[in-house]
Motif scaffolding. Sequence first.
Motif, short mmCIF file in Angstrom:
data_model
loop_
_atom_site.label_atom_id
_atom_site.label_comp_id
_atom_site.label_asym_id
_atom_site.label_seq_id
_atom_site.Cartn_x
_atom_site.Cartn_y
_atom_site.Cartn_z
N THR A 279 0.83 -1.20 0.00
CA THR A 279 0.00 0.00 0.00
C THR A 279 0.87 1.25 0.00
O THR A 279 1.75 1.40 0.84
N LEU A 280 0.60 2.14 -0.95
CA LEU A 280 1.30 3.42 -1.04
C LEU A 280 0.33 4.53 -0.68
O LEU A 280 -0.79 4.57 -1.20
N PRO A 281 0.72 5.45 0.19
CA PRO A 281 -0.20 6.52 0.59
C PRO A 281 -0.55 7.45 -0.56
O PRO A 281 0.31 7.78 -1.38
N SER A 282 -1.81 7.84 -0.61
CA SER A 282 -2.31 8.82 -1.60
C SER A 282 -1.91 8.45 -3.03
O SER A 282 -1.58 9.31 -3.83
N SER A 283 -1.96 7.16 -3.33
CA SER A 283 -1.49 6.70 -4.64
C SER A 283 -2.61 6.14 -5.51
O SER A 283 -2.34 5.52 -6.54
N GLY A 284 -3.87 6.35 -5.12
CA GLY A 284 -4.96 5.81 -5.89
C GLY A 284 -6.19 6.68 -5.85
O GLY A 284 -6.19 7.76 -5.25
N LEU A 285 -7.23 6.20 -6.49
CA LEU A 285 -8.49 6.92 -6.55
C LEU A 285 -9.61 6.02 -6.06
O LEU A 285 -9.57 4.80 -6.25
N GLU A 286 -10.60 6.63 -5.41
CA GLU A 286 -11.82 5.94 -5.04
C GLU A 286 -13.00 6.84 -5.34
O GLU A 286 -12.85 8.06 -5.49
N LEU A 287 -14.17 6.26 -5.44
CA LEU A 287 -15.37 7.04 -5.73
C LEU A 287 -15.69 7.99 -4.58
O LEU A 287 -15.56 7.62 -3.40
N ARG A 288 -16.08 9.19 -4.90
CA ARG A 288 -16.52 10.14 -3.88
C ARG A 288 -17.83 9.66 -3.25
O ARG A 288 -18.57 8.85 -3.83
N LYS A 289 -18.14 10.21 -2.07
CA LYS A 289 -19.35 9.81 -1.36
C LYS A 289 -20.59 10.06 -2.19
O LYS A 289 -21.57 9.29 -2.11
N GLU A 290 -20.57 11.11 -3.00
CA GLU A 290 -21.73 11.41 -3.83
C GLU A 290 -22.05 10.29 -4.82
O GLU A 290 -23.18 10.18 -5.32
#
Length: 367
Positions: A279-290
Amino acid sequence: MKYLDEYRDPALARSLLDELRATATRPWRIMEVCGGQTHTLVRQGIDELLPAGIRMIHGPGCPVCVTPLETLDRALAVAARPDVILTSFGDMLRVPGTSTDLLSLRARGADVRVVYTPTDAVRIAAAHPGRQVVFLAVGFETTAPANAMAVLHAARLGLPNFSLLVSHVLVPPAMTALLESEDCEVEAFLAAGHVCAVMGWRAYEPIAAAYRVPVVVTGFEPLDLIEGILMAVRQLESGRHEVENQYVRAVRRTGNTSAQDALRRVFRVTDRAWRGIGTLPSSGLELRKEYAEFDAVHRFDLTGLRSAEDPQCIAGAILTGARLPTQCPAYKVRCTPRTPLGAPMVSTEGTCAAFHAAGREPEGSRT
């Protein structure tokens, strides 16, 4: 043919290589980040034509290869459900999970379909309202905007049966992690032209300044890469550490702002696991809560799966450039394109696949 034959001209290649030999006065180690660039370097034998001491380090630039095993196992778990149509680009179907792959699962009756754009998956969801349609959304910044547009399109259509299994990763944090590792040998980077066509190269400027490493945005044809290496060596020889753009026909500093806007609207930055690396910090994207309603992990409760890499696969060391495929004991023995132990051997951008296709033999096998 415009922008193809011109970048494969052998006379120009020899001229650039001669200039590179005249420029380099000492050994330098340069990492190409993109798996497509790795395949060109190895397939064309460019890595073996470079001046003595100029060494290419093959980086974690294959989007299929860095997709974590857990994501593959989640895709397999979803695809096994009778109410699900699992959609994916074709290059993910033969990537091994813990126990099988999507192609084998399809052969056993699972509804796994190859699509060519994520909006194809949206159309399938609209045509099959009684089935859940999941798109396996992997890759770097290059593919993320199109997946964002698919979510926006599904939201406009009000489709309750469409979702993404997201495993997007980002290039700059991976470069930073490599540079901060204790055994890092990288002295310059060739940045992936298609990523920069979307995102521009502004994110690389702080990296070049902080770590004093040249970064050259480079294309994918043989002359692109040789010229990119030459530009990097010129900087190294003169003590400069800047971001330069070799891929001027496709990339500008600001990138594609419309694509960036779509990406920021749908995704947010998060920590992300990379296959074989961790796991690398701040190295990916995820869907926003919206847009959480389009998250397949939450829709199908895919937490708690146990994944296990084959202990003989050294994909992590391959992806970080610490080892070459020819140094793996399983290479061309247990691990082949027909029987891959890890993603780098089966992906069309994987380093192991590139070495295998080019006929590179395991170390110690030559007589």
